[in-house]
Design an enzyme around this catalytic site. Structure first.
Site, PDB file in Angstrom:
ATOM      1  N   ALA A 176       0.823  -1.202   0.000  1.00 57.35           N
ATOM      2  CA  ALA A 176       0.000   0.000   0.000  1.00 57.35           C
ATOM      3  C   ALA A 176       0.861   1.258   0.000  1.00 57.35           C
ATOM      4  O   ALA A 176       0.483   2.282  -0.542  1.00 57.35           O
ATOM      5  CB  ALA A 176      -0.918   0.001   1.216  1.00 57.35           C
ATOM      6  N   GLU A 177       2.027   1.165   0.618  1.00 55.06           N
ATOM      7  CA  GLU A 177       2.906   2.327   0.791  1.00 55.06           C
ATOM      8  C   GLU A 177       4.031   2.366  -0.230  1.00 55.06           C
ATOM      9  O   GLU A 177       4.512   3.434  -0.570  1.00 55.06           O
ATOM     10  CB  GLU A 177       3.545   2.273   2.189  1.00 55.06           C
ATOM     11  CG  GLU A 177       2.633   2.702   3.314  1.00 55.06           C
ATOM     12  CD  GLU A 177       2.531   4.218   3.391  1.00 55.06           C
ATOM     13  OE1 GLU A 177       3.569   4.879   3.278  1.00 55.06           O
ATOM     14  OE2 GLU A 177       1.406   4.711   3.553  1.00 55.06           O
ATOM     15  N   ALA A 178       4.483   1.177  -0.637  1.00 54.07           N
ATOM     16  CA  ALA A 178       5.734   1.139  -1.394  1.00 54.07           C
ATOM     17  C   ALA A 178       5.758   0.036  -2.435  1.00 54.07           C
ATOM     18  O   ALA A 178       5.081  -0.982  -2.300  1.00 54.07           O
ATOM     19  CB  ALA A 178       6.902   0.952  -0.426  1.00 54.07           C
TER      20      ALA A 178
ATOM     21  N   VAL B 170       8.512  -2.503  -4.283  1.00 51.42           N
ATOM     22  CA  VAL B 170       9.816  -3.053  -3.944  1.00 51.42           C
ATOM     23  C   VAL B 170      10.440  -3.666  -5.196  1.00 51.42           C
ATOM     24  O   VAL B 170       9.763  -4.365  -5.956  1.00 51.42           O
ATOM     25  CB  VAL B 170       9.667  -4.082  -2.802  1.00 51.42           C
ATOM     26  CG1 VAL B 170      10.949  -4.851  -2.601  1.00 51.42           C
ATOM     27  CG2 VAL B 170       9.264  -3.370  -1.505  1.00 51.42           C
TER      28      VAL B 170
ATOM     29  N   LYS C 143      13.332   0.135  -2.130  1.00 51.13           N
ATOM     30  CA  LYS C 143      11.974   0.327  -1.626  1.00 51.13           C
ATOM     31  C   LYS C 143      11.543   1.739  -1.977  1.00 51.13           C
ATOM     32  O   LYS C 143      12.092   2.715  -1.473  1.00 51.13           O
ATOM     33  CB  LYS C 143      11.975   0.100  -0.115  1.00 51.13           C
ATOM     34  CG  LYS C 143      10.595   0.001   0.484  1.00 51.13           C
ATOM     35  CD  LYS C 143      10.658  -0.636   1.853  1.00 51.13           C
ATOM     36  CE  LYS C 143       9.290  -0.681   2.491  1.00 51.13           C
ATOM     37  NZ  LYS C 143       9.332  -1.385   3.768  1.00 51.13           N
TER      38      LYS C 143
ATOM     39  N   ASP D  11       5.130  -4.054  12.689  1.00 52.51           N
ATOM     40  CA  ASP D  11       4.449  -4.852  11.659  1.00 52.51           C
ATOM     41  C   ASP D  11       5.064  -6.252  11.582  1.00 52.51           C
ATOM     42  O   ASP D  11       5.454  -6.713  10.510  1.00 52.51           O
ATOM     43  CB  ASP D  11       4.553  -4.134  10.307  1.00 52.51           C
ATOM     44  CG  ASP D  11       3.662  -4.756   9.231  1.00 52.51           C
ATOM     45  OD1 ASP D  11       2.732  -5.518   9.580  1.00 52.51           O
ATOM     46  OD2 ASP D  11       3.901  -4.483   8.042  1.00 52.51           O
TER      47      ASP D  11
END
Ligand SMILES: Nc1ncnc2c1ncn2[C@@H]1O[C@H](COP(=O)(O)OP(=O)(O)O)[C@@H](O)[C@H]1O
Ligand SMILES: [Mg+2]
Lengths: 269, 200
Positions: free
Chosen positions: A19-21, A23, A53, A175
């Site tokens: 969702a954020e990054a 890779v 990332k 996480d």
């Protein structure tokens, strides 16, 4: 002009998208141009890949705010990693930072995620895909753990002890899942190791409560992703307990509280 | 001399030319020349500055080729992005190597001093700087070594002190062999350099 880092990303192989990054796997430094006595093919062997990332832009955020937040996240992840390294926690080393572009370059860990090794499959594969069902052309693989020379229980112990080292340094991962742990392939010089990855949500805290929540998140991840391995989680905790020594007591109490709250919440919801 | 070629970087800064010298005998003179070049005015000054337009790095404090490459790469990135903390891409390499933000200290510690015996010379520039190796060799009196010999010259005691590794639990864990300690130290050092631009 296109930025160096976006050109690097273009040359990279995508690995996963969260969702954020995004890779990627890429090569940063060229191989050394050796003297004629060494074959070119030899020289390219020493090239090591890195992991990139890339925290992409969020369209819904104001551009300036977006850049500031992204920079802060990249910096936060890097700081958690260097702190882990200094405390002897197994994490990927940092290889390059371009905070303006939202990119963090890390040591590539050659290995498999714990999720994969416990039969949870690669992240985007179906959960119920079994290895025996290998399609045509796909060789039926033996137990992947064999290659690593460790048992499931060994891995649990390694997980517990790595988290304990991290918590002793007052770093909370934020996480902990079996996808955020890689068992490094048993090749020299580092050999087989449990490596913690993905410090995007990490922060510093001395509180037993925060450490307990970290453990609870992992416990839940185990029961949802690897129902069959759930009893093994006890081995994670016993290795953790052994390493934490006197600090275990307060964390253990908090863990009981957190579990209770979790159960109540799921009864309500 | 070795050349690192970065195909994804703009041509003006795509190459890093790197040479390693041991038994350097003219360090004091070299240092004076660098200082003088920065003070000279006019065409003579420009000429002298170009003659010493390199990064001179004390090889004792470098733990691996990756360590050096990491500093060079971050310095080039800063140069391209217009975010240099120092005057040139070459002084930026020394700044990137240094564990703190003081530029003078970075140059003093990682640059050439009167007692420097082993030296790395770096020039960032475009492809085809054909006379660069010759220029490095005229500048430095010493024995040229292949870059892969770098790790033979590392002074781990100095590295540990400089990067303040002695207090780190990573190096104090019981039962670590010297090789394992160096592996851990090398990883901390490379990572420190890589994240220098965002260090607190
Ligand atoms: N250093 C690394 N070396 C090799 N593979 C990695 C590394 N870091 C991450 N990965 C792989 O990429 C996946 C996503 O990386 P991660 O940092 O967890 O990003 P996200 O925040 O998207 O989950 C991991 O689950 C793992 O399979
Ligand atoms: Mg992840």
């Amino acid at each position: 002009m296109e930025s160096p880092t976006s050109r690097l990303l273009e040359s990279a192989t995508p690995i996963s998208q969260g969702a954020e990054a995004k890779v990627f796997r890429a090569y940063l430094h060229p191989s050394l141009q050796r003297s004629s006595s060494e074959l070119q093919s030899n020289a390219s062997d020493i090239r090591e890949p890195i992991l990139l990332k890339y925290r992409f832009h969020k369209q819904y955020r104001h551009p300036t705010l977006d850049t500031t937040l992204t920079k802060a996240r990249v910096a936060g992840e890097a700081r958690a990693i260097i702190k882990c390294l200094r405390h002897g926690v197994n994490v990927p080393g940092i290889r390059m930072v371009d905070a303006t572009e939202g990119v963090l370059g890390l040591e590539w860990i050659d290995g498999k995620t714990v999720r994969f090794l416990l039969g949870g499959g690669a992240e985007d594969e179906d959960e119920d895909e079994t290895l025996e069902e290998g399609d045509e052309g796909q060789v039926v693989k033996e137990d992947p753990l064999k290659e690593y020379g460790v048992s499931q229980d060994d891995i649990m112990g390694m997980i517990g002890s790595e988290i304990a080292k991290m918590h002793s340094a007052d770093i909370i991962h934020g996480d902990l899942t079996t996808s955020n742990m890689i068992v490094r392939h048993p090749t020299p010089p580092k050999g087989v190791q449990l490596v913690l990855i993905d410090f995007g949500l990490a922060y510093t805290s001395t509180l037993a409560e925060d450490k307990a929540v970290d453990l609870y998140v992992l416990e839940r991840a185990f029961s949802s992703t690897h129902p069959a391995s759930e009893p093994l989680f006890a081995s994670v905790l016993s290795a953790y307990k052994e390493k934490m020594g006197k600090d275990w007591l307060s964390i253990s109490k908090r863990l009981d509280d957190v579990r209770l709250r979790g159960r109540k919440r799921s009864m309500v919801g | 001399m070795e050349t690192f070629r970065y195909t994804h970087l703009p041509a003006a800064h795509a190459h890093a030319y790197v040479a390693l010298f041991d038994h350097v005998s003219n360090a004091a003179h070299l240092r004076q020349r660098i200082v003088r070049a920065s003070q000279l005015e006019g065409p003579e000054g420009d000429h002298e500055r170009e003659a010493v337009n390199f990064a001179f790095v004390d090889a004792r404090l470098i733990t691996s080729i990756l360590h050096l490459q990491t500093a060079i790469y971050q310095a080039i990135l800063a140069k391209i992005q217009g975010s240099l903390r120092t005057k040139t891409v070459h002084s930026e390499i020394l700044w990137a190597l240094s564990p703190n933000n003081n530029i003078t200290e970075a140059i003093k510690r990682f640059g050439v001093s009167d007692s420097t015996a082993s030296l790395i010379v770096v020039r960032v520039g475009p492809p085809e700087m054909s006379d660069i190796e010759h220029r490095m060799k005229t500048l430095v009196s010493g024995d040229p070594l292949p870059l892969t010999d770098l790790t033979k010259l590392t002074d781990w005691f100095a590295v540990r002190k400089c990067y303040k590794l002695n207090a780190d639990p990573a190096l104090k864990a019981p039962g670590l062999s010297i090789a394992q300690q160096q592996l851990a130290a090398g990883e901390i050092v490379v990572s420190t350099v890589a994240m220098k631009s965002i260090a607190a």
